[in-house]
Design a protein around this motif. Sequence first.
Motif, short mmCIF file in Angstrom:
data_model
loop_
_atom_site.label_atom_id
_atom_site.label_comp_id
_atom_site.label_asym_id
_atom_site.label_seq_id
_atom_site.Cartn_x
_atom_site.Cartn_y
_atom_site.Cartn_z
N GLY A 76 0.74 -1.21 0.33
CA GLY A 76 -0.28 -0.39 -0.32
C GLY A 76 1.15 1.35 0.29
N PHE A 77 0.40 2.44 0.15
CA PHE A 77 1.29 3.76 -0.32
C PHE A 77 1.48 4.15 2.06
CE2 PHE A 77 1.35 8.79 1.23
CZ PHE A 77 1.40 8.24 0.22
N PHE A 78 2.97 4.33 1.74
CA PHE A 78 2.95 4.81 2.85
C PHE A 78 3.46 6.37 3.79
CE2 PHE A 78 3.50 0.06 3.19
CZ PHE A 78 2.29 -0.16 4.18
N SER A 79 3.28 6.94 4.00
CA SER A 79 3.56 8.06 3.93
C SER A 79 4.45 8.33 4.23
CB SER A 79 2.37 9.06 5.48
OG SER A 79 3.20 10.90 4.66
N PRO A 80 5.42 9.00 3.81
CA PRO A 80 7.10 9.72 4.05
C PRO A 80 7.36 10.79 5.16
CG PRO A 80 6.24 11.39 2.15
CD PRO A 80 5.06 10.45 2.23
N HIS A 81 8.49 10.67 5.64
CA HIS A 81 8.64 11.42 6.85
C HIS A 81 7.74 12.46 6.81
CE1 HIS A 81 11.72 13.23 4.40
NE2 HIS A 81 11.64 14.28 5.63
N SER A 82 7.90 12.86 8.15
CA SER A 82 6.98 14.62 8.45
C SER A 82 7.76 14.76 9.28
CB SER A 82 5.75 14.30 8.29
OG SER A 82 4.95 15.30 8.76
N TRP A 83 7.64 16.16 9.55
CA TRP A 83 7.97 17.46 10.57
C TRP A 83 7.20 17.45 11.84
CZ3 TRP A 83 12.69 16.74 12.83
CH2 TRP A 83 13.93 16.12 12.38
N GLN A 84 5.62 17.75 10.80
CA GLN A 84 4.67 17.57 11.71
C GLN A 84 3.88 17.14 13.13
OE1 GLN A 84 4.12 21.06 9.98
NE2 GLN A 84 5.33 21.23 8.50
N PRO A 85 4.25 15.85 12.64
CA PRO A 85 4.06 15.25 14.14
C PRO A 85 4.83 15.91 15.06
CG PRO A 85 3.71 13.52 12.45
CD PRO A 85 4.24 14.95 12.05
N LEU A 86 5.90 16.59 14.94
CA LEU A 86 6.18 16.50 16.05
C LEU A 86 6.40 18.39 16.22
CD1 LEU A 86 9.88 16.61 17.87
CD2 LEU A 86 10.63 17.79 15.91
N SER A 87 5.64 19.37 15.84
CA SER A 87 5.27 20.34 16.45
C SER A 87 3.53 19.77 16.63
CB SER A 87 5.20 21.53 14.87
OG SER A 87 4.06 21.14 13.98
N LEU A 88 3.43 19.11 16.45
CA LEU A 88 1.78 18.92 17.62
C LEU A 88 2.27 17.93 18.41
CD1 LEU A 88 -0.44 17.19 14.63
CD2 LEU A 88 -0.99 19.52 15.49
N ALA A 89 3.22 17.21 18.29
CA ALA A 89 3.73 17.08 20.10
C ALA A 89 4.11 18.58 21.56
CB ALA A 89 4.54 16.14 20.39
N VAL A 90 4.56 19.11 20.52
CA VAL A 90 5.23 20.27 21.01
C VAL A 90 3.75 21.13 21.23
CG1 VAL A 90 6.41 22.45 20.91
CG2 VAL A 90 7.58 20.79 20.22
N GLY A 91 3.26 21.14 20.60
CA GLY A 91 2.29 22.25 21.04
C GLY A 91 1.48 21.59 21.86
N GLY A 92 0.95 20.21 21.94
CA GLY A 92 0.15 19.27 22.87
C GLY A 92 0.88 19.29 24.06
N ALA A 93 1.60 19.60 24.32
CA ALA A 93 3.08 19.30 25.77
C ALA A 93 2.77 21.03 26.07
CB ALA A 93 3.95 18.95 25.35
N LEU A 94 3.08 21.85 25.45
CA LEU A 94 2.26 23.02 26.11
C LEU A 94 0.75 23.34 26.64
CD1 LEU A 94 4.10 25.55 23.62
CD2 LEU A 94 4.76 25.50 25.33
N GLY A 116 0.66 22.68 13.21
CA GLY A 116 2.03 21.58 12.83
C GLY A 116 -0.33 20.80 12.04
N LEU A 117 -0.68 21.06 12.49
CA LEU A 117 -1.81 20.98 11.94
C LEU A 117 -2.25 21.00 10.55
CD1 LEU A 117 -4.17 18.13 12.29
CD2 LEU A 117 -5.73 20.13 13.39
N TRP A 118 -2.29 22.12 10.10
CA TRP A 118 -1.86 23.03 8.77
C TRP A 118 -1.14 22.33 8.15
CZ3 TRP A 118 -5.04 26.20 6.25
CH2 TRP A 118 -4.76 26.58 5.34
N GLY A 119 0.62 22.31 8.92
CA GLY A 119 0.95 21.58 7.49
C GLY A 119 0.77 20.23 7.21
N TRP A 120 0.78 19.19 8.27
CA TRP A 120 0.24 17.70 8.07
C TRP A 120 -0.81 17.60 7.12
CZ3 TRP A 120 -1.04 13.97 13.12
CH2 TRP A 120 -0.29 13.22 12.80
N VAL A 121 -1.45 18.86 7.65
CA VAL A 121 -3.34 18.32 6.46
C VAL A 121 -3.48 18.56 4.65
CG1 VAL A 121 -5.79 19.64 5.59
CG2 VAL A 121 -4.88 18.69 8.22
N PHE A 122 -2.09 19.64 4.91
CA PHE A 122 -2.09 20.26 3.06
C PHE A 122 0.12 19.65 2.91
CE2 PHE A 122 -4.78 23.57 4.85
CZ PHE A 122 -6.06 23.06 3.51
#
Length: 132
Positions: A76-94, A116-122
């Motif tokens: 199947g299709f697997f998404s390549p690496h992404s830095w967006q989950p890191l920004s979501l994790a930092v924002g969630g921790a804050l 992070g959410l905007w970057g991950w969606v687009f």
Amino acid sequence: MKVQGKMFIWLSLFVLIMAAVYGAWSKEPAGTTALFLAFGLCIMVGYYLAFTARRVDTGAQDNKEAEVSDDSGEVGFFSPHSWQPLSLAVGGALAFMGVVFGWWLLYFSAPVILFGLWGWVFEYYRGENQNQ
């Protein structure tokens, strides 16, 4: 998929029986509720797998005489690496630290989460992963 669906449906029946026995025996509402919720989760997964198995071709896991190589090929299709989950994790921790230290911290965490959410969606509309 048929086998996995049947396994989850049987597991859900077992959990339902155990929830009823546990609730009658212990009279403890939190554990009884957790077991009934586990029943609901098991029946949802089992129904989904059984429902999907009727609409897809028979896989190698459903054939008792299949070899391991029969299930090879494109998975199947697997998404390549992404830095967006890191920004979501930092924002969630804050944001969660805002609960501890003060709600004012949410003013700093909300933009980080939204970025992070905007970057991950687009993610596939710009940069090296852009679809042509």
